[in-house]
Design a protein around this motif. Structure first.
Motif, PDB file in Angstrom:
ATOM      1  N   THR A   4       0.839  -1.209   0.000  1.00 46.38           N
ATOM      2  CA  THR A   4       0.000   0.000   0.000  1.00 46.38           C
ATOM      3  C   THR A   4       0.867   1.249   0.000  1.00 46.38           C
ATOM      4  OG1 THR A   4      -1.740  -1.158   1.215  1.00 46.38           O
ATOM      5  CG2 THR A   4      -1.817   1.239   1.225  1.00 46.38           C
ATOM      6  N   PHE A   5       1.915   1.256   0.835  1.00 49.50           N
ATOM      7  CA  PHE A   5       2.830   2.396   0.876  1.00 49.50           C
ATOM      8  C   PHE A   5       3.514   2.592  -0.479  1.00 49.50           C
ATOM      9  CE2 PHE A   5       3.549   1.880   5.718  1.00 49.50           C
ATOM     10  CZ  PHE A   5       2.437   2.656   5.966  1.00 49.50           C
ATOM     11  N   ILE A   6       3.925   1.496  -1.095  1.00 50.89           N
ATOM     12  CA  ILE A   6       4.592   1.578  -2.398  1.00 50.89           C
ATOM     13  C   ILE A   6       3.646   2.158  -3.438  1.00 50.89           C
ATOM     14  CG2 ILE A   6       5.563   0.209  -4.293  1.00 50.89           C
ATOM     15  CD1 ILE A   6       6.662  -1.704  -2.137  1.00 50.89           C
ATOM     16  N   LEU A   7       2.416   1.669  -3.457  1.00 52.66           N
ATOM     17  CA  LEU A   7       1.426   2.180  -4.409  1.00 52.66           C
ATOM     18  C   LEU A   7       1.180   3.667  -4.189  1.00 52.66           C
ATOM     19  CD1 LEU A   7      -1.196  -0.727  -4.420  1.00 52.66           C
ATOM     20  CD2 LEU A   7       0.182   0.043  -6.368  1.00 52.66           C
ATOM     21  N   LEU A   8       1.029   4.075  -2.935  1.00 49.72           N
ATOM     22  CA  LEU A   8       0.763   5.472  -2.616  1.00 49.72           C
ATOM     23  C   LEU A   8       1.946   6.355  -3.009  1.00 49.72           C
ATOM     24  CD1 LEU A   8      -1.135   7.521  -1.322  1.00 49.72           C
ATOM     25  CD2 LEU A   8      -0.098   7.012   0.890  1.00 49.72           C
ATOM     26  N   ALA A   9       3.151   5.924  -2.657  1.00 45.59           N
ATOM     27  CA  ALA A   9       4.347   6.732  -2.935  1.00 45.59           C
ATOM     28  C   ALA A   9       4.589   6.876  -4.426  1.00 45.59           C
ATOM     29  CB  ALA A   9       5.563   6.105  -2.257  1.00 45.59           C
TER      30      ALA A   9
END
Length: 255
Positions: A4-9
């Motif tokens: 999720t963090f990777i997608l958001l970033a």
């Protein structure tokens, strides 16, 4: 949560810069790009030398092997740029560098293909490196994403102006830049699934990420700052550079 963090970033890095470019007037964009170049230089160097490389060298990997990886990474990005598959120029007609007539049309390539391909490869690489950083440590992931966003904003602004000056409508230039920006998301997702089983490679990928940031800062951004300028403009460059460095060192370390 890591994915999720990777997608958001990667989504922020790939799309925010494009929306910033599309939302401002051409005249204003031309004025802010030099400040963004100085700011992103500080962020890239501060992130690479103050966070990413120290994290990589804290592991059990061989110091000699990591330095060879750093050298290989610098040469790799140099060669990618040589074959025009790694684009990070911020030059455009009217930027004060006395470019020839039709410079932007030549930069855009037939149908904007040169901009699309070069940016897509660039953004895809950023996405993979951001994924590797998040798999190492979430704090380092956000630091790496910050560095990517910092150099993507002036990059996308420059490309947006190139496309406009090459005869593209605002809507078409925005669509091209958004399409290339989404390559960062693809790189992040593929990086997450392909890197995760090979955690021993993470220190080396961190060094590759650092080599990317150092290469962009030293080979592209700093030369743009080396022009002879009035003292006020030079002071402004140094100020924005310092702000970029301070932003990276003001954030706490993840450990």
């Amino acid at each position: 949560m890591t994915l999720t963090f990777i997608l958001l970033a990667t989504l922020i890095g790939g799309v925010l810069s494009v929306l910033v470019a599309a939302g401002l007037s051409t005249a204003l964009l031309s004025r802010v790009v030099p400040h963004l170049v100085s700011l992103s230089t500080g962020v890239l160097l501060g992130t690479a030398l103050g966070h990413v490389l120290p994290e990589a060298f804290e592991g059990a990997a061989s110091t000699h092997a990591l330095f060879l990886t750093l050298l290989g990474g610098l040469l790799f990005f140099f060669l990618l740029e040589k074959v025009e598959l790694y684009r990070h120029t911020h030059h455009h007609e009217g930027d004060g560098h006395a470019h020839h007539h039709h410079f932007d049309r030549d930069q855009a390539g037939r149908g904007g293909l040169a901009v699309l391909v070069g940016d897509s490869v660039h953004n895809f690489c950023d996405g993979v490196l951001i994924a590797a950083a998040f798999l190492t440590d979430p704090h380092l992931g956000w630091m790496t994403a910050l560095a990517a966003i910092a150099h993507e904003i002036p990059q996308e602004v420059g490309d947006y102006l190139v496309l406009l000056n090459a005869g593209f409508t605002r809507a078409r230039a925005l669509a091209y830049n958004l399409l290339s920006g989404l390559a960062a998301v693809l790189g992040g997702v593929l990086g997450y699934y392909l890197i995760q089983p090979f955690s021993a490679l993470l220190p080396y990928l961190m060094v590759v990420a650092a080599s990317c940031f150092v290469y962009v800062a030293v080979a592209d951004l700093i030369p743009q700052l080396q022009r002879r300028l009035p003292w006020r403009a030079t002071a402004s460059q140094l100020l924005w550079l310092a702000v970029g460095l301070a932003a990276t060192f003001a954030l706490p370390n993840g450990h």
